[in-house]
Design a protein around this motif. Structure first.
Motif, PDB file in Angstrom:
ATOM      1  N   GLU A 403     -26.115  69.103 -82.898  1.00 41.33           N
ATOM      2  CA  GLU A 403     -27.002  70.229 -83.148  1.00 41.33           C
ATOM      3  C   GLU A 403     -26.833  71.308 -82.071  1.00 41.33           C
ATOM      4  O   GLU A 403     -26.833  72.501 -82.357  1.00 41.33           O
ATOM      5  CB  GLU A 403     -28.448  69.741 -83.207  1.00 41.33           C
ATOM      6  CG  GLU A 403     -29.341  70.664 -83.979  1.00 41.33           C
ATOM      7  CD  GLU A 403     -30.569  69.972 -84.537  1.00 41.33           C
ATOM      8  OE1 GLU A 403     -31.573  70.666 -84.730  1.00 41.33           O
ATOM      9  OE2 GLU A 403     -30.530  68.749 -84.771  1.00 41.33           O
ATOM     10  N   LYS A 404     -26.682  70.874 -80.831  1.00 40.20           N
ATOM     11  CA  LYS A 404     -26.481  71.829 -79.737  1.00 40.20           C
ATOM     12  C   LYS A 404     -25.190  72.614 -79.955  1.00 40.20           C
ATOM     13  O   LYS A 404     -25.132  73.821 -79.698  1.00 40.20           O
ATOM     14  CB  LYS A 404     -26.426  71.092 -78.398  1.00 40.20           C
ATOM     15  CG  LYS A 404     -26.286  72.034 -77.195  1.00 40.20           C
ATOM     16  CD  LYS A 404     -26.328  71.260 -75.892  1.00 40.20           C
ATOM     17  CE  LYS A 404     -26.235  72.199 -74.690  1.00 40.20           C
ATOM     18  NZ  LYS A 404     -25.008  72.983 -74.650  1.00 40.20           N
ATOM     19  N   SER A 405     -24.176  71.927 -80.458  1.00 40.65           N
ATOM     20  CA  SER A 405     -22.903  72.597 -80.720  1.00 40.65           C
ATOM     21  C   SER A 405     -23.086  73.723 -81.738  1.00 40.65           C
ATOM     22  O   SER A 405     -22.515  74.811 -81.588  1.00 40.65           O
ATOM     23  CB  SER A 405     -21.884  71.584 -81.242  1.00 40.65           C
ATOM     24  OG  SER A 405     -20.670  72.221 -81.573  1.00 40.65           O
ATOM     25  N   PHE A 406     -23.902  73.470 -82.772  1.00 43.34           N
ATOM     26  CA  PHE A 406     -24.150  74.517 -83.765  1.00 43.34           C
ATOM     27  C   PHE A 406     -24.909  75.683 -83.135  1.00 43.34           C
ATOM     28  O   PHE A 406     -24.562  76.847 -83.335  1.00 43.34           O
ATOM     29  CB  PHE A 406     -24.938  73.963 -84.949  1.00 43.34           C
ATOM     30  CG  PHE A 406     -25.493  75.040 -85.844  1.00 43.34           C
ATOM     31  CD1 PHE A 406     -24.668  75.763 -86.686  1.00 43.34           C
ATOM     32  CD2 PHE A 406     -26.847  75.357 -85.813  1.00 43.34           C
ATOM     33  CE1 PHE A 406     -25.173  76.777 -87.489  1.00 43.34           C
ATOM     34  CE2 PHE A 406     -27.361  76.365 -86.612  1.00 43.34           C
ATOM     35  CZ  PHE A 406     -26.514  77.074 -87.453  1.00 43.34           C
ATOM     36  N   ARG A 415     -30.276  87.537 -85.126  1.00 41.65           N
ATOM     37  CA  ARG A 415     -31.393  87.081 -85.943  1.00 41.65           C
ATOM     38  C   ARG A 415     -31.375  85.577 -86.235  1.00 41.65           C
ATOM     39  O   ARG A 415     -32.180  85.089 -87.012  1.00 41.65           O
ATOM     40  CB  ARG A 415     -31.427  87.835 -87.281  1.00 41.65           C
ATOM     41  CG  ARG A 415     -31.613  89.326 -87.146  1.00 41.65           C
ATOM     42  CD  ARG A 415     -33.086  89.701 -87.177  1.00 41.65           C
ATOM     43  NE  ARG A 415     -33.839  89.326 -85.997  1.00 41.65           N
ATOM     44  CZ  ARG A 415     -33.971  90.036 -84.917  1.00 41.65           C
ATOM     45  NH1 ARG A 415     -33.375  91.205 -84.836  1.00 41.65           N
ATOM     46  NH2 ARG A 415     -34.681  89.618 -83.893  1.00 41.65           N
ATOM     47  N   LEU A 416     -30.455  84.822 -85.645  1.00 44.79           N
ATOM     48  CA  LEU A 416     -30.472  83.368 -85.758  1.00 44.79           C
ATOM     49  C   LEU A 416     -31.173  82.805 -84.533  1.00 44.79           C
ATOM     50  O   LEU A 416     -30.973  83.283 -83.415  1.00 44.79           O
ATOM     51  CB  LEU A 416     -29.055  82.801 -85.859  1.00 44.79           C
ATOM     52  CG  LEU A 416     -28.239  83.216 -87.086  1.00 44.79           C
ATOM     53  CD1 LEU A 416     -26.878  82.535 -87.078  1.00 44.79           C
ATOM     54  CD2 LEU A 416     -28.978  82.897 -88.383  1.00 44.79           C
ATOM     55  N   LEU A 417     -32.014  81.778 -84.751  1.00 45.76           N
ATOM     56  CA  LEU A 417     -32.733  81.176 -83.634  1.00 45.76           C
ATOM     57  C   LEU A 417     -31.729  80.619 -82.626  1.00 45.76           C
ATOM     58  O   LEU A 417     -30.809  79.884 -82.981  1.00 45.76           O
ATOM     59  CB  LEU A 417     -33.634  80.045 -84.138  1.00 45.76           C
ATOM     60  CG  LEU A 417     -34.635  79.501 -83.122  1.00 45.76           C
ATOM     61  CD1 LEU A 417     -35.674  80.560 -82.768  1.00 45.76           C
ATOM     62  CD2 LEU A 417     -35.322  78.249 -83.665  1.00 45.76           C
ATOM     63  N   LYS A 418     -31.916  80.997 -81.365  1.00 48.18           N
ATOM     64  CA  LYS A 418     -30.961  80.603 -80.327  1.00 48.18           C
ATOM     65  C   LYS A 418     -31.543  79.526 -79.424  1.00 48.18           C
ATOM     66  O   LYS A 418     -32.754  79.444 -79.234  1.00 48.18           O
ATOM     67  CB  LYS A 418     -30.559  81.830 -79.497  1.00 48.18           C
ATOM     68  CG  LYS A 418     -29.699  82.818 -80.258  1.00 48.18           C
ATOM     69  CD  LYS A 418     -29.235  83.951 -79.370  1.00 48.18           C
ATOM     70  CE  LYS A 418     -30.230  85.096 -79.326  1.00 48.18           C
ATOM     71  NZ  LYS A 418     -30.400  85.791 -80.583  1.00 48.18           N
ATOM     72  N   LEU A 419     -30.656  78.732 -78.879  1.00 53.18           N
ATOM     73  CA  LEU A 419     -31.058  77.703 -77.928  1.00 53.18           C
ATOM     74  C   LEU A 419     -31.369  78.368 -76.592  1.00 53.18           C
ATOM     75  O   LEU A 419     -30.592  79.176 -76.094  1.00 53.18           O
ATOM     76  CB  LEU A 419     -29.930  76.685 -77.770  1.00 53.18           C
ATOM     77  CG  LEU A 419     -30.255  75.415 -76.991  1.00 53.18           C
ATOM     78  CD1 LEU A 419     -31.292  74.586 -77.728  1.00 53.18           C
ATOM     79  CD2 LEU A 419     -28.988  74.587 -76.788  1.00 53.18           C
ATOM     80  N   GLY A 472     -19.588  80.918 -91.021  1.00 57.16           N
ATOM     81  CA  GLY A 472     -18.948  79.975 -91.938  1.00 57.16           C
ATOM     82  C   GLY A 472     -19.893  78.977 -92.570  1.00 57.16           C
ATOM     83  O   GLY A 472     -19.454  77.978 -93.141  1.00 57.16           O
ATOM     84  N   PHE A 473     -21.202  79.236 -92.499  1.00 58.93           N
ATOM     85  CA  PHE A 473     -22.184  78.301 -93.056  1.00 58.93           C
ATOM     86  C   PHE A 473     -23.028  78.974 -94.134  1.00 58.93           C
ATOM     87  O   PHE A 473     -23.391  80.141 -94.017  1.00 58.93           O
ATOM     88  CB  PHE A 473     -23.135  77.789 -91.969  1.00 58.93           C
ATOM     89  CG  PHE A 473     -22.484  76.925 -90.932  1.00 58.93           C
ATOM     90  CD1 PHE A 473     -22.292  75.567 -91.148  1.00 58.93           C
ATOM     91  CD2 PHE A 473     -22.059  77.477 -89.731  1.00 58.93           C
ATOM     92  CE1 PHE A 473     -21.702  74.774 -90.189  1.00 58.93           C
ATOM     93  CE2 PHE A 473     -21.452  76.694 -88.754  1.00 58.93           C
ATOM     94  CZ  PHE A 473     -21.276  75.333 -88.987  1.00 58.93           C
ATOM     95  N   ALA A 474     -23.341  78.199 -95.183  1.00 61.47           N
ATOM     96  CA  ALA A 474     -24.359  78.593 -96.156  1.00 61.47           C
ATOM     97  C   ALA A 474     -25.621  77.820 -95.810  1.00 61.47           C
ATOM     98  O   ALA A 474     -25.556  76.630 -95.479  1.00 61.47           O
ATOM     99  CB  ALA A 474     -23.901  78.265 -97.579  1.00 61.47           C
TER     100      ALA A 474
END
Length: 703
Positions: A403-406, A415-419, A472-474
């Protein structure tokens, strides 16, 4: 259900004038409770209702079952007693039979069509009742007939919001101290020892919570040891954040404490919601044996002011023990602190004030009152990372690394939640994210959700999905609960359920996201008034200035428009009013010198008909007269085709006339109100024309 015998339908005798139906009902229920068959028969002959109800909704059949009188139960059933009748709490004769533990009555009632997993209003099934009361033969019978051993207690939505319900038969047997029933449930029926109820308590917690009661102590210890031998999760907590270790110390069970510590899976310094560790509890109870064991196993002696507690108890031996393990008297001065978050303020202040064992620089508390969101793969909890308010996701190290890798890939996305940060400890990964106030669904369901700028919100939502696709993700789960809003109103997309899929050329995955996005657009524009899957275009406000553009945007998403998400992010819906007006003005300037300009907007064979074929009659007549007869220049009579309307708009705005402005006010406001469908019509007509599609390529400066 078994067909009733003929005499079930015999018409009862009319009650005598001296005895009312209510009198007969009371006497019938009393006779049943006394197991007086003679009186029961006489009262039924007098016309007493076999299905009458006494206090709390008890029927004669239910009372007969409670009295464990099989003959009376059979008699009442033969006389037409309804086996499905419910008490005020929803209980039936079947659940009563399980409490009594009478297998013959259970079988008899099942033969009358009772559902094996039927439950009362509190979610109790017959199987659960048998477990609660330790009726082993009833348990075995019900299991053989298909009772669901791992069924969780079903409760109303209101009760679920209060975290009630969700318990299993195993938890009930554990809570009530029925060791033999617990063994049967686990070893013979395969009961899952690690299911949790709606307060996150597993069977071990249920077994230990009543362990301090003298009559329950011995069974609680035995059940606790048995569950540990069968793989129960020893890290579970109760609704107050107490671990199994803390509960075992409260019971003063040295055997349980030893067994729990030998598991090697627990944090010996974990604390409850009041900040009390197992050692603090042992000192408070002045249990030297347990305190010494905990100290020898490495429990911290530098928290909780243990010396002060021991002194208060006049426990000199405990003081000597604690000093031997380096405990010191330290006066505490409470610090005042105010979190940034408004929604989570009280919980964060509580977390700040209590003692918690640190995980690196992270302070968090994995229990229900500190949980801010549920996911299919565990909860999200509040945390303080080096003093910064965060949301914490806890995963086993292997899953956590993936998950951390993603999230590392999301680092440059806006706009994507960041670690924010991460920590590792005891085989777990603690992923920390900037704390959000609400998710989009919550925001729209609350009164202040009306303050949301829908257009701005959808811009951010579109950007988030674009960014994910670019990685590269849906997403595959574009639900409003997966979009988070921070204190500043910024929206971020997350995927805590890990439903995303690699696109790898699979256009159907992207199309699936676009269709989900169309529903989300409707959900946002209708203020979340209906559930996501129920909202439709019929729910849009037709008087909205963006109505036509919104309809077209939704339609374009559903049809997998060739523009894709990148192109649709520039859709006219997102344009400001001024940009729409400037667009309409600009088109005349682009087509005025073309010989075939009217052919660009054909009246016939058009994909979309011009929505204002009599537009000159919809314009304010005084304005039309002034425009057709200007003070300077030649007169011109405007026709009703679209090109002349575009010419009219351009001329009016480029050659301002004070008298016109006095009539219509702001030009953009006026034309967009009178011709709300014009912008999208012109835009789509141009876009679909290969020769002139570039005329539609404008960008709203506000984006």
């Amino acid at each position: 259900m078994t067909e009733p015998t003929a005499h079930n339908h015999q018409k009862p005798s009319t009650p005598s004038s001296m005895e009312t139906a209510e009198d007969l009902a009371l006497k019938l229920n009393a006779a049943v409770r006394d197991s007086n068959i003679k009186d029961v028969l006489e009262l039924l002959e007098k016309g007493a209702d076999v299905n009458s109800k006494a206090e709390s909704g008890w029927t004669p059949l239910q009372s007969a079952v409670q009295a464990d009188d099989e003959d009376l139960v059979r008699l009442l059933l033969d006389k037409g007693a309804c086996p499905h009748a419910r008490k005020d709490n929803g209980g039936t004769a079947f659940t009563e039979a399980a409490i009594v533990g009478n297998v013959n009555m259970l079988k008899l009632l099942l033969d009358h069509g009772l559902n094996i997993n039927d439950h009362d209003d509190n979610g109790f099934t017959a199987f659960m009742e048998a477990a609660w009361y330790g009726k082993e033969e009833a348990l075995k019978f019900l299991y053989s007939k298909g009772a669901d051993v791992n069924l969780r207690r079903v409760v109303s939505e209101e009760k679920a919001k209060l975290h009630k319900g969700g318990a299993t038969a195993l938890m009930d047997a554990c809570k009530e101290g029925h060791l033999s029933a617990v063994k049967i449930l686990v070893e013979e029926m395969g009961a899952d020892v690690n299911i949790c109820d709606n307060k996150d308590r597993n069977a071990l917690i249920h077994a230990l919570e009543k362990g301090c009661v003298k009559e329950k102590y011995k069974s609680a210890v035995s059940i606790g040891l048995f569950l540990m031998d069968h793989g129960v999760d020893v890290t579970s907590k109760d609704e107050c954040g107490k671990t199994a270790l803390i509960l075992a110390v409260e019971m003063r069970s040295l055997d349980l404490v030893k067994a729990l510590l030998e598991k090697g899976e627990i944090d010996i310094d974990d604390a409850d919601e009041e900040g009390n560790t197992a050692l603090m509890v042992a000192v408070e109870k002045n249990d030297e044996s347990i305190a010494e064991l905990l100290c020898e196993k490495g429990a911290r002696t530098t928290v909780g002011n243990l010396i002060a507690v021991a002194n208060r108890n006049r426990a000199n031996n405990m003081v000597r023990l604690l000093r031997k393990h380096h405990a010191k008297f330290v006066p505490e001065t409470p610090k005042d602190w105010e979190p940034n978050s408004k929604r989570w303020r009280d919980q964060l202040k509580k977390l700040y004030q209590i003692y918690r064992p640190m995980v690196g620089k992270l302070k968090t508390f994995q229990y229900i009152q500190q949980r801010i969101q549920n996911t299919s793969q565990g909860g999200i909890y509040l945390g303080l990372y080096d003093g910064t308010e965060v949301a914490v996701r806890i995963r086993r190290s292997t899953e956590g690394d993936k998950e951390k890798s993603f999230f590392d890939q999301c680092a440059n996305c806006e706009r994507l939640l960041k670690l924010f940060q991460s920590e590792k400890a005891r085989g777990y990964m603690y992923l920390c994210f900037p704390l959000w106030e609400k998710n989009l669904e919550e925001h729209l369901q609350e009164p202040d959700g009306l303050q949301l700028d829908y257009k701005d919100a959808l811009r951010m939502i579109f950007q988030a999905v674009r960014e994910l696709h670019s990685l590269g993700f849906a997403h595959q789960d574009l639900h409003p609960s997966n979009f988070f809003i921070d204190l500043g109103g910024k929206i971020y997309l997350a995927d805590f359920d890990n439903k995303r899929k690699l696109i790898e050329g699979k256009k159907e995955l992207v199309n699936s996201d676009l269709e989900a996005l169309s529903r989300l657009v409707l959900y946002v524009l209708t203020g979340g008034r209906k559930p996501l899957q129920q909202v439709s275009t019929k729910d849009l406000a037709a008087d909205s200035p963006d109505y036509k553009e919104a309809l077209d945007l939704v339609s374009s998403l559903v049809s997998h428009d060739e523009r894709g998400l990148e192109g649709l992010s520039k859709h006219p819906y997102f344009w400001s009013k001024q940009s729409r007006f400037k667009f309409l003005k600009s088109i005349w300037n682009k087509i005025k010198d073309l010989h075939n300009r009217k052919a660009i907007f054909p009246a016939r064979k058009a994909t979309e008909r011009f929505p204002y074929p009599q537009w000159t009659k919809e314009i304010d007549p005084d304005v039309l007269i002034i425009m057709e007869n200007p003070r300077k220049g030649r007169s011109y009579e405007y026709s009703n085709d679209v090109t002349d309307l575009l010419r009219f708009i351009r001329n009016l705005d480029e050659h301002p006339d004070a008298s016109i402005s006095n009539i219509i006010g702001d030009h953009a406001e006026y034309f967009l109100k009178v011709f709300p469908a014009l912008t999208i019509y012109v835009y789509n007509t141009l876009r679909r024309n290969p020769k002139y599609s570039h005329f539609a390529d404008i960008q709203d400066p506000s984006l």
